[in-house]
Design a protein around this motif. Structure first.
Motif, PDB file in Angstrom:
ATOM      1  N   GLY A 193       0.820  -1.211   0.000  1.00 16.69           N
ATOM      2  CA  GLY A 193       0.000   0.000   0.000  1.00 16.69           C
ATOM      3  C   GLY A 193       0.851   1.257   0.000  1.00 16.69           C
ATOM      4  O   GLY A 193       1.995   1.248   0.466  1.00 16.69           O
ATOM      5  N   TRP A 194       0.298   2.324  -0.538  1.00 15.83           N
ATOM      6  CA  TRP A 194       0.980   3.617  -0.554  1.00 15.83           C
ATOM      7  C   TRP A 194      -0.055   4.719  -0.713  1.00 15.83           C
ATOM      8  O   TRP A 194      -1.234   4.451  -0.979  1.00 15.83           O
ATOM      9  CB  TRP A 194       1.995   3.685  -1.703  1.00 15.83           C
ATOM     10  N   ILE A 195       0.359   5.943  -0.526  1.00 14.65           N
ATOM     11  CA  ILE A 195      -0.528   7.093  -0.648  1.00 14.65           C
ATOM     12  C   ILE A 195      -0.234   7.808  -1.962  1.00 14.65           C
ATOM     13  O   ILE A 195       0.923   8.055  -2.298  1.00 14.65           O
ATOM     14  CB  ILE A 195      -0.356   8.058   0.535  1.00 14.65           C
ATOM     15  N   SER A 196      -1.281   8.118  -2.707  1.00 19.44           N
ATOM     16  CA  SER A 196      -1.151   8.870  -3.949  1.00 19.44           C
ATOM     17  C   SER A 196      -1.925  10.179  -3.843  1.00 19.44           C
ATOM     18  O   SER A 196      -2.917  10.277  -3.107  1.00 19.44           O
ATOM     19  CB  SER A 196      -1.676   8.064  -5.146  1.00 19.44           C
ATOM     20  N   ARG A 197      -1.463  11.156  -4.586  1.00 27.80           N
ATOM     21  CA  ARG A 197      -2.111  12.474  -4.552  1.00 27.80           C
ATOM     22  C   ARG A 197      -2.208  13.030  -5.972  1.00 27.80           C
ATOM     23  O   ARG A 197      -1.334  12.808  -6.802  1.00 27.80           O
ATOM     24  CB  ARG A 197      -1.310  13.443  -3.685  1.00 27.80           C
ATOM     25  N   ALA A 198      -3.299  13.766  -6.210  1.00 26.22           N
ATOM     26  CA  ALA A 198      -3.496  14.458  -7.485  1.00 26.22           C
ATOM     27  C   ALA A 198      -3.726  15.932  -7.203  1.00 26.22           C
ATOM     28  O   ALA A 198      -4.499  16.291  -6.306  1.00 26.22           O
ATOM     29  CB  ALA A 198      -4.681  13.869  -8.253  1.00 26.22           C
ATOM     30  N   GLN A 199      -3.048  16.781  -7.948  1.00 26.52           N
ATOM     31  CA  GLN A 199      -3.108  18.230  -7.759  1.00 26.52           C
ATOM     32  C   GLN A 199      -3.991  18.879  -8.817  1.00 26.52           C
ATOM     33  O   GLN A 199      -3.970  18.486  -9.987  1.00 26.52           O
ATOM     34  CB  GLN A 199      -1.689  18.809  -7.850  1.00 26.52           C
ATOM     35  N   VAL A 200      -4.775  19.872  -8.408  1.00 26.33           N
ATOM     36  CA  VAL A 200      -5.524  20.666  -9.380  1.00 26.33           C
ATOM     37  C   VAL A 200      -4.523  21.462 -10.216  1.00 26.33           C
ATOM     38  O   VAL A 200      -3.643  22.150  -9.685  1.00 26.33           O
ATOM     39  CB  VAL A 200      -6.505  21.621  -8.674  1.00 26.33           C
ATOM     40  N   MET A 201      -4.643  21.349 -11.532  1.00 25.16           N
ATOM     41  CA  MET A 201      -3.706  21.993 -12.458  1.00 25.16           C
ATOM     42  C   MET A 201      -4.451  22.965 -13.370  1.00 25.16           C
ATOM     43  O   MET A 201      -5.674  22.881 -13.543  1.00 25.16           O
ATOM     44  CB  MET A 201      -2.982  20.944 -13.301  1.00 25.16           C
ATOM     45  N   GLN A 202      -3.684  23.859 -13.977  1.00 30.88           N
ATOM     46  CA  GLN A 202      -4.282  24.841 -14.889  1.00 30.88           C
ATOM     47  C   GLN A 202      -3.223  25.302 -15.886  1.00 30.88           C
ATOM     48  O   GLN A 202      -2.040  25.428 -15.554  1.00 30.88           O
ATOM     49  CB  GLN A 202      -4.815  26.043 -14.109  1.00 30.88           C
ATOM     50  N   LYS A 203      -3.650  25.547 -17.115  1.00 25.97           N
ATOM     51  CA  LYS A 203      -2.745  26.049 -18.149  1.00 25.97           C
ATOM     52  C   LYS A 203      -2.947  27.547 -18.322  1.00 25.97           C
ATOM     53  O   LYS A 203      -4.077  28.042 -18.246  1.00 25.97           O
ATOM     54  CB  LYS A 203      -3.002  25.341 -19.481  1.00 25.97           C
ATOM     55  N   VAL A 204      -1.853  28.251 -18.548  1.00 22.46           N
ATOM     56  CA  VAL A 204      -1.928  29.666 -18.874  1.00 22.46           C
ATOM     57  C   VAL A 204      -1.156  29.877 -20.177  1.00 22.46           C
ATOM     58  O   VAL A 204       0.011  29.511 -20.291  1.00 22.46           O
ATOM     59  CB  VAL A 204      -1.373  30.563 -17.740  1.00 22.46           C
ATOM     60  N   SER A 205      -1.852  30.432 -21.166  1.00 21.55           N
ATOM     61  CA  SER A 205      -1.255  30.652 -22.484  1.00 21.55           C
ATOM     62  C   SER A 205      -1.048  32.140 -22.714  1.00 21.55           C
ATOM     63  O   SER A 205      -1.839  32.976 -22.262  1.00 21.55           O
ATOM     64  CB  SER A 205      -2.157  30.089 -23.584  1.00 21.55           C
ATOM     65  N   GLY A 206       0.018  32.473 -23.422  1.00 20.68           N
ATOM     66  CA  GLY A 206       0.303  33.863 -23.725  1.00 20.68           C
ATOM     67  C   GLY A 206       1.428  33.956 -24.726  1.00 20.68           C
ATOM     68  O   GLY A 206       1.833  32.954 -25.322  1.00 20.68           O
ATOM     69  N   THR A 207       1.945  35.150 -24.912  1.00 23.26           N
ATOM     70  CA  THR A 207       3.042  35.376 -25.851  1.00 23.26           C
ATOM     71  C   THR A 207       4.185  36.104 -25.149  1.00 23.26           C
ATOM     72  O   THR A 207       3.979  37.180 -24.564  1.00 23.26           O
ATOM     73  CB  THR A 207       2.577  36.212 -27.056  1.00 23.26           C
ATOM     74  N   TRP A 208       5.362  35.498 -25.207  1.00 27.66           N
ATOM     75  CA  TRP A 208       6.546  36.148 -24.659  1.00 27.66           C
ATOM     76  C   TRP A 208       7.016  37.232 -25.623  1.00 27.66           C
ATOM     77  O   TRP A 208       7.146  36.999 -26.819  1.00 27.66           O
ATOM     78  CB  TRP A 208       7.668  35.135 -24.453  1.00 27.66           C
ATOM     79  N   GLN A 209       7.272  38.415 -25.078  1.00 26.71           N
ATOM     80  CA  GLN A 209       7.877  39.500 -25.844  1.00 26.71           C
ATOM     81  C   GLN A 209       9.264  39.744 -25.264  1.00 26.71           C
ATOM     82  O   GLN A 209       9.407  40.059 -24.090  1.00 26.71           O
ATOM     83  CB  GLN A 209       7.049  40.776 -25.757  1.00 26.71           C
ATOM     84  N   THR A 210      10.277  39.560 -26.092  1.00 29.36           N
ATOM     85  CA  THR A 210      11.657  39.743 -25.657  1.00 29.36           C
ATOM     86  C   THR A 210      12.243  40.977 -26.318  1.00 29.36           C
ATOM     87  O   THR A 210      12.252  41.089 -27.541  1.00 29.36           O
ATOM     88  CB  THR A 210      12.511  38.511 -26.031  1.00 29.36           C
ATOM     89  N   HIS A 211      12.728  41.905 -25.498  1.00 26.27           N
ATOM     90  CA  HIS A 211      13.290  43.164 -25.998  1.00 26.27           C
ATOM     91  C   HIS A 211      14.779  43.216 -25.673  1.00 26.27           C
ATOM     92  O   HIS A 211      15.192  42.982 -24.530  1.00 26.27           O
ATOM     93  CB  HIS A 211      12.568  44.356 -25.350  1.00 26.27           C
TER      94      HIS A 211
END
Length: 225
Positions: A145-163
């Motif tokens: 036996g062992w303990i397992s865990r699941a985390q609430v996840m979320q994606k964030v999309s965007g655009t990197w601007q490099t100057h």
């Protein structure tokens, strides 16, 4: 001028305009090796501070429950009766970008994304989440036996601007789209973190080990993950 020729000329004008303005999207224009950066190179400049970067127009996706993974040691039951024991567990969940590269807590990348999300959504974004606790588990004879865990996840999309202060790869500005997947606050979009006890039957090799090892015969023992 035919429509096809007009489209070809139009495409060329867009490319020339982008070059004239000193900015372009990574991978958008044809270039020989060494003239155009890879996404990994641009992100490295963002992380190091060589490039002045912003994460523009962040869009948060709907939260979802991530995959379960083992977060505790394993309890092997070599005895003939149920074994009950309190097991501690700990879990740290990080963030990765669309290249699968880790986005470290407290780093420049994480800080830039947090600033952008906070400005757009009025709440902070975190690149990591750590949690720990303990739980009683009962394992039947001949099982693990062992303990397992699941985390609430979320994606964030965007655009990197490099100057850049001086042109790099021929431009002052580079733009690259990205999606970062990371832990979300428990309860986001109605999704909740989950902690469960999981068990399985011992393999034949594990059963033989119960008999062969004097320290394990007729008792339960913990094996570190």
């Amino acid at each position: 001028m035919t429509m096809n020729r007009a489209r070809r000329y139009g495409g060329r004008m867009l490319a020339v305009t982008a070059v004239a303005c000193g900015m372009t999207v990574a991978g958008a224009l044809p270039a020989s090796a060494g003239e155009q950066p890879t996404k990994r190179e641009l992100m490295a400049d963002c992380a190091s501070g060589v490039g002045k970067c912003t994460f523009n127009e962040p869009k948060l996706g709907e939260a979802y429950l991530g995959a379960f993974r083992q977060v505790s040691d394993s309890l092997y039951n070599c005895s003939s009766s149920d074994a009950t024991q309190s097991m501690t567990w700990d879990d740290t969940v990080g963030s990765t970008d669309s290249l699968g590269v880790s986005v470290t807590a407290g780093g420049k990348i994480a800080g830039i994304v947090d600033l952008s999300v906070t400005a757009s959504y009025s709440h902070s974004w975190s690149s990591t989440h750590s949690e720990s606790s303990s739980l009683n588990m009962t394992v039947k004879p001949g099982e693990v036996g062992w303990i397992s865990r699941a985390q609430v996840m979320q994606k964030v999309s965007g655009t990197w601007q490099t100057h850049y202060d001086s042109p790099k790869w021929g431009h002052y500005y580079w733009f690259v789209p990205d999606t970062i997947t990371g832990p979300a606050k428990n309860g986001t979009d109605g999704k909740s973190n989950a902690v469960v006890v999981k068990t399985r039957k011992m393999t034949d090799a594990e059963k033989r080990s119960c008999s062969a090892d004097a320290d394990h015969q007729g008792r339960a023992f913990v094996q570190q993950r």
